[in-house]
Enzyme design. Sequence first.
Site, PDB file in Angstrom:
ATOM      1  CE  LYS A 100     -15.774 -34.652  -6.971  1.00 42.65           C
ATOM      2  NZ  LYS A 100     -16.512 -34.431  -8.204  1.00 42.65           N
TER       3      LYS A 100
ATOM      4  NE  ARG B 260     -11.836 -32.772 -12.808  1.00 45.09           N
ATOM      5  CZ  ARG B 260     -11.602 -32.499 -11.538  1.00 45.09           C
ATOM      6  NH1 ARG B 260     -12.015 -33.299 -10.578  1.00 45.09           N
ATOM      7  NH2 ARG B 260     -10.950 -31.398 -11.202  1.00 45.09           N
TER       8      ARG B 260
END
Length: 281
Positions: free
Chosen positions: A227, A261
């Site tokens: 991210k 995840r």
Amino acid sequence: METAEKLVYRFGSAVYDLQARTYIMGILNVTPDSFSDGGKFLSADSAVRRGLEMIDEGADFIDIGGESTRPGSDAVPAGEEIRRVIPVIRELAKRTSVPLSIDTMKAEVADRALGEGAAIVNDVSGLRADTSMAEIVARHHAGVVLMHMKGTPKTMQEDPSYDDVVGEVKSFLEERARAAAQSGIEQIIVDPGIGFGKTVRHNCELLRRLHEIASAGYPVLVGPSRKSFIGKILDAPAGERLEGTAAAVAVAVMNGANIVRVHDVKEMKQVAEVVDEVKRT
Ligand code: HH2
């Protein structure tokens, strides 16, 4: 933490003791525009192949998404999302007993996916975007991931602010978990929503204080993979965030994440295994 039994969850034919070790959820984006793997698995064939590859690498769940939720992204019509994800879910469900999760905010998409063999709905709106979602999840006896997001994907990174990010996220997740339980959903997982309406500092604080979220008593899923907060810290593009992701995963696991995840299943499984061993000693 409530009782240990509470974190033994059944997803389809799989029974997972979510406190026994860290579980790995592999990301499968069947989208043209996801921030790190957009366009890579657009055909059903290549998506299914990637799903099976992640299972070989040790994924405990496969999370299939047909709509990008990256900052600034536009919503996709339900029909298009269904066209992208259903053939992939149908084929994977035939070929594996690893639980499949559908990453969607739309009840219609969730209903179809659960009908084809998915066992979990991963709803980044925490069951708020579609008023029929809770009932659909309950009717299929499916699990749910309730994620915190401030705003919508279109607007969430426009100057997010909190008095106490961890306190606000925890209260939100507790409230959504109560609502989900009232709708009859039994297998509830919570997620602080790394990158969804959060600055670098907010994301780091959530990871550092993750045990406070875990103390609500629900299994915690965390999704830091590749991210932009990692990119900002390291000044690295999405393709060069493996080590940064490893650091974030290690911190999350140390501080109470039950499921991570990730895109890089093989590598992050190793990270989680080492941290799990450290936690055991
Ligand atoms: N992050 C993304 C999407 N879905 N679901 C949960 N529960 N937690 C997350 O942190 C999360 C999520 C965004 O990442 P990605 O799927 O890689 O990208 P995109 O939304 O662009 O498809």
